[in-house]
Design an enzyme around this catalytic site. Structure first.
Site, PDB file in Angstrom:
ATOM      1  N   HIS A  93       0.896  -1.157   0.000  1.00  0.00           N
ATOM      2  CA  HIS A  93       0.000   0.000   0.000  1.00  0.00           C
ATOM      3  C   HIS A  93       0.936   1.208   0.000  1.00  0.00           C
ATOM      4  O   HIS A  93       2.158   1.064  -0.224  1.00  0.00           O
ATOM      5  CB  HIS A  93      -0.880  -0.077   1.273  1.00  0.00           C
ATOM      6  CG  HIS A  93      -2.090   0.815   1.251  1.00  0.00           C
ATOM      7  ND1 HIS A  93      -1.981   2.178   1.325  1.00  0.00           N
ATOM      8  CD2 HIS A  93      -3.427   0.540   1.185  1.00  0.00           C
ATOM      9  CE1 HIS A  93      -3.196   2.718   1.297  1.00  0.00           C
ATOM     10  NE2 HIS A  93      -4.110   1.742   1.196  1.00  0.00           N
ATOM     11  N   TYR A 151       4.018   6.911  -3.007  1.00  0.00           N
ATOM     12  CA  TYR A 151       3.154   8.013  -3.421  1.00  0.00           C
ATOM     13  C   TYR A 151       4.002   9.264  -3.657  1.00  0.00           C
ATOM     14  O   TYR A 151       5.056   9.446  -3.036  1.00  0.00           O
ATOM     15  CB  TYR A 151       2.114   8.322  -2.324  1.00  0.00           C
ATOM     16  CG  TYR A 151       0.847   7.482  -2.381  1.00  0.00           C
ATOM     17  CD1 TYR A 151       0.894   6.099  -2.230  1.00  0.00           C
ATOM     18  CD2 TYR A 151      -0.389   8.084  -2.570  1.00  0.00           C
ATOM     19  CE1 TYR A 151      -0.279   5.338  -2.258  1.00  0.00           C
ATOM     20  CE2 TYR A 151      -1.566   7.332  -2.598  1.00  0.00           C
ATOM     21  CZ  TYR A 151      -1.497   5.957  -2.439  1.00  0.00           C
ATOM     22  OH  TYR A 151      -2.654   5.210  -2.467  1.00  0.00           O
ATOM     23  N   HIS A 183       4.128   6.737  -7.506  1.00  0.00           N
ATOM     24  CA  HIS A 183       2.685   6.506  -7.404  1.00  0.00           C
ATOM     25  C   HIS A 183       1.895   7.813  -7.512  1.00  0.00           C
ATOM     26  O   HIS A 183       1.358   8.320  -6.525  1.00  0.00           O
ATOM     27  CB  HIS A 183       2.407   5.789  -6.072  1.00  0.00           C
ATOM     28  CG  HIS A 183       1.102   5.056  -6.030  1.00  0.00           C
ATOM     29  ND1 HIS A 183       0.922   3.782  -6.521  1.00  0.00           N
ATOM     30  CD2 HIS A 183      -0.107   5.418  -5.548  1.00  0.00           C
ATOM     31  CE1 HIS A 183      -0.331   3.393  -6.327  1.00  0.00           C
ATOM     32  NE2 HIS A 183      -0.986   4.377  -5.758  1.00  0.00           N
ATOM     33  N   GLU A 238      -0.787   6.106 -12.169  1.00  0.00           N
ATOM     34  CA  GLU A 238      -2.084   6.245 -12.842  1.00  0.00           C
ATOM     35  C   GLU A 238      -2.362   7.676 -13.250  1.00  0.00           C
ATOM     36  O   GLU A 238      -3.024   8.428 -12.526  1.00  0.00           O
ATOM     37  CB  GLU A 238      -3.208   5.751 -11.923  1.00  0.00           C
ATOM     38  CG  GLU A 238      -3.185   4.256 -11.693  1.00  0.00           C
ATOM     39  CD  GLU A 238      -4.410   3.754 -10.950  1.00  0.00           C
ATOM     40  OE1 GLU A 238      -5.212   4.575 -10.476  1.00  0.00           O
ATOM     41  OE2 GLU A 238      -4.556   2.528 -10.843  1.00  0.00           O
ATOM     42  N   TYR A 281      -9.782  -3.198 -11.380  1.00  0.00           N
ATOM     43  CA  TYR A 281     -10.413  -3.591 -10.111  1.00  0.00           C
ATOM     44  C   TYR A 281     -11.679  -4.343 -10.485  1.00  0.00           C
ATOM     45  O   TYR A 281     -12.550  -3.801 -11.203  1.00  0.00           O
ATOM     46  CB  TYR A 281     -10.669  -2.347  -9.239  1.00  0.00           C
ATOM     47  CG  TYR A 281      -9.370  -1.935  -8.559  1.00  0.00           C
ATOM     48  CD1 TYR A 281      -9.095  -2.317  -7.262  1.00  0.00           C
ATOM     49  CD2 TYR A 281      -8.385  -1.257  -9.268  1.00  0.00           C
ATOM     50  CE1 TYR A 281      -7.875  -2.012  -6.662  1.00  0.00           C
ATOM     51  CE2 TYR A 281      -7.160  -0.949  -8.682  1.00  0.00           C
ATOM     52  CZ  TYR A 281      -6.916  -1.338  -7.362  1.00  0.00           C
ATOM     53  OH  TYR A 281      -5.701  -1.057  -6.783  1.00  0.00           O
ATOM     54  N   GLU A 306      -0.997  -3.275 -11.234  1.00  0.00           N
ATOM     55  CA  GLU A 306      -1.902  -3.157 -10.083  1.00  0.00           C
ATOM     56  C   GLU A 306      -3.270  -3.729 -10.441  1.00  0.00           C
ATOM     57  O   GLU A 306      -3.827  -3.407 -11.490  1.00  0.00           O
ATOM     58  CB  GLU A 306      -2.050  -1.675  -9.699  1.00  0.00           C
ATOM     59  CG  GLU A 306      -2.650  -1.487  -8.318  1.00  0.00           C
ATOM     60  CD  GLU A 306      -2.852   0.000  -7.999  1.00  0.00           C
ATOM     61  OE1 GLU A 306      -1.858   0.716  -7.837  1.00  0.00           O
ATOM     62  OE2 GLU A 306      -4.022   0.406  -7.915  1.00  0.00           O
ATOM     63  N   ALA A 356     -13.132  -0.004  -7.717  1.00  0.00           N
ATOM     64  CA  ALA A 356     -11.996   0.910  -7.947  1.00  0.00           C
ATOM     65  C   ALA A 356     -11.678   1.809  -6.754  1.00  0.00           C
ATOM     66  O   ALA A 356     -10.609   2.407  -6.691  1.00  0.00           O
ATOM     67  CB  ALA A 356     -12.256   1.761  -9.185  1.00  0.00           C
ATOM     68  N   SER A 357     -12.589   1.843  -5.772  1.00  0.00           N
ATOM     69  CA  SER A 357     -12.307   2.665  -4.587  1.00  0.00           C
ATOM     70  C   SER A 357     -11.336   1.950  -3.649  1.00  0.00           C
ATOM     71  O   SER A 357     -10.861   2.525  -2.679  1.00  0.00           O
ATOM     72  CB  SER A 357     -13.603   2.962  -3.832  1.00  0.00           C
ATOM     73  OG  SER A 357     -14.038   1.782  -3.175  1.00  0.00           O
ATOM     74  N   TRP A 391      -2.962  -5.478  -5.407  1.00  0.00           N
ATOM     75  CA  TRP A 391      -3.097  -4.422  -4.405  1.00  0.00           C
ATOM     76  C   TRP A 391      -3.916  -4.942  -3.241  1.00  0.00           C
ATOM     77  O   TRP A 391      -5.017  -5.436  -3.498  1.00  0.00           O
ATOM     78  CB  TRP A 391      -3.802  -3.219  -5.062  1.00  0.00           C
ATOM     79  CG  TRP A 391      -3.957  -2.013  -4.197  1.00  0.00           C
ATOM     80  CD1 TRP A 391      -5.043  -1.644  -3.463  1.00  0.00           C
ATOM     81  CD2 TRP A 391      -2.978  -0.989  -4.010  1.00  0.00           C
ATOM     82  NE1 TRP A 391      -4.803  -0.459  -2.818  1.00  0.00           N
ATOM     83  CE2 TRP A 391      -3.537  -0.037  -3.137  1.00  0.00           C
ATOM     84  CE3 TRP A 391      -1.648  -0.787  -4.467  1.00  0.00           C
ATOM     85  CZ2 TRP A 391      -2.841   1.107  -2.715  1.00  0.00           C
ATOM     86  CZ3 TRP A 391      -0.969   0.336  -4.057  1.00  0.00           C
ATOM     87  CH2 TRP A 391      -1.577   1.275  -3.190  1.00  0.00           C
ATOM     88  N   LYS A 440      -5.422  -2.389   6.195  1.00  0.00           N
ATOM     89  CA  LYS A 440      -6.438  -1.344   6.216  1.00  0.00           C
ATOM     90  C   LYS A 440      -7.828  -1.991   6.151  1.00  0.00           C
ATOM     91  O   LYS A 440      -8.012  -3.039   5.521  1.00  0.00           O
ATOM     92  CB  LYS A 440      -6.226  -0.387   5.024  1.00  0.00           C
ATOM     93  CG  LYS A 440      -7.146   0.800   5.071  1.00  0.00           C
ATOM     94  CD  LYS A 440      -6.702   1.931   4.180  1.00  0.00           C
ATOM     95  CE  LYS A 440      -7.749   3.046   4.203  1.00  0.00           C
ATOM     96  NZ  LYS A 440      -7.329   4.225   3.467  1.00  0.00           N
TER      97      LYS A 440
END
Ligand code: IDC
Length: 337
Positions: free
Chosen positions: A73, A104, A139, A177, A236, A262, A268-269, A296, A301
């Site tokens: 993540h 990120y 990311h 992305e 996703y 990924e 997709a959320s 992913w 989480k």
């Protein structure tokens, strides 16, 4: 005259047979090499520098190779899950041969805090010491257009690619992305970043496509004119279905080399579902096309794409796997198909 022709024919026939024997021997020798000599403990040592040949990802012997593994993540939030024990578990018990480091840019990533570079380097070294491939992922997400932080990307990839210039393990993913931008913008960013990496090494580089790495047909008519480039396709299962697989087929037909850097069993959320039926269709599709894929994410989480239950500690075992985690483990062990 007839006799001479006959003798000549027999000679040619014999020559042909012995040639065939030699090639057959060579082939079986090669097969032996692949079957007996590659296992989880020498995966990169054996496969070496990866290359892109048409739409195929190949190893140093030009043999097809399929990378399969897990993504972290965001390292700024869940970096503690990238540790020696977990990497060994993913390698030994999940048969993963690649791990992706999602660094990120914003939202607490490199742009906000450059200290994360030390963590990325430590993680890369850990993965290399386990003889696995490692995807270094810039990311981008909420920063839609990769040009927003192009200078920082150039700085980052210069540091990493000069430090690891002799390492076959690294795969560079230069923009996770892109979204709300255009292929023209992405391509011009990619060409600049690729130039910086290529000063140091020829490793495979994955380039994201627009609309969260789904517009995989864009490069078909406007490829990046460099060696060892692949384009990312992300999906996703709760959101992306047959229409996107169809687009991917068309892209492959048109010569676009795809890497699924990924994917998730959620929508997709990152939450919702899980959507195992659709995910199974995707897995079949990827295996049939020998596409490499990375799932992913390695985190606890409280969201359905997370591979670990919220109660999992930093070092996980089978009991800590979420529904998604159990499914993905089976995918990597080839039990789903
Ligand atoms: C999601 C995470 C979620 C986090 C969100 C924003 O699962 O916990 O709050 O990002 O940072 C992507 C992205 C990936 C997303 C994932 C799921 O690459 O960062 O992670 N996703 O939404 N693209 C499509 C889906």
């Amino acid at each position: 005259m007839k006799k001479i022709v006959l003798v000549l024919c027999i000679c040619l026939l014999l020559l042909g047979c012995s040639r065939k024997e030699v090639t057959e021997k060579e082939n079986s020798k090669n097969k032996e090499k692949v079957v007996d000599k590659v296992d989880k403990n020498n995966f990169v040592s054996y496969n070496g520098d990866l290359k892109v040949n048409g739409v195929r990802l190949v190893n140093q012997y030009n043999e097809d190779i399929q990378l399969k593994g897990i993504s972290s993540h965001g390292l700024q939030w869940f970096g503690s899950f990238v540790n020696e024990e977990n990497i060994k578990t993913l390698k030994n018990e999940f048969n993963s041969n690649v791990f992706r480091l999602a660094m990120y840019t914003i939202d607490g990533g490199y742009i906000d805090n450059k200290d994360i570079l030390d963590e990325v380097i430590k993680d890369i070294d850990l993965i290399i010491s386990n003889d696995l491939y490692v995807i270094v992922d810039w990311h981008i997400l909420n920063d839609g257009n990769p040009n927003t932080y192009k200078n920082e990307a150039i700085e980052f990839f210069d540091i990493i690619s000069s430090r690891y210039k002799n390492s076959p393990n690294i795969i560079y993913e230069i923009c996770n992305e892109p979204n709300n931008t255009s292929w023209k913008e992405i391509k011009s960013y990619a060409e600049e970043v690729i130039r910086v990496i290529r000063k140091n090494c020829n490793n495979v580089i994955i380039v994201g496509t627009n609309t969260y790495s789904q517009d995989v047909l864009d490069p078909a008519s406007d490829m990046i004119n460099e060696e060892n480039i692949m384009y990312s396709l992300h999906f996703y299962a709760g959101t992306h279905t047959e229409y996107l697989r169809q687009r991917a087929r068309e892209a492959l037909d048109k010569g676009v080399a795809l890497f699924v850097s990924e994917w998730g069993v959620s929508d997709a959320s990152g939450n919702g579902g899980v959507f195992f039926d659709e995910a199974t269709k995707w897995v079949k599709f990827m295996n049939e096309n020998n596409l490499s894929y990375v799932s992913w994410s390695l985190s606890n989480k409280d969201e359905t794409s997370a591979l670990l239950k919220p109660s999992s500690s930093n070092v996980f075992s089978d009991n800590d796997l979420s529904e998604a985690g159990g499914f993905v483990k089976n995918v990597l062990l080839n039990n789903i198909d």
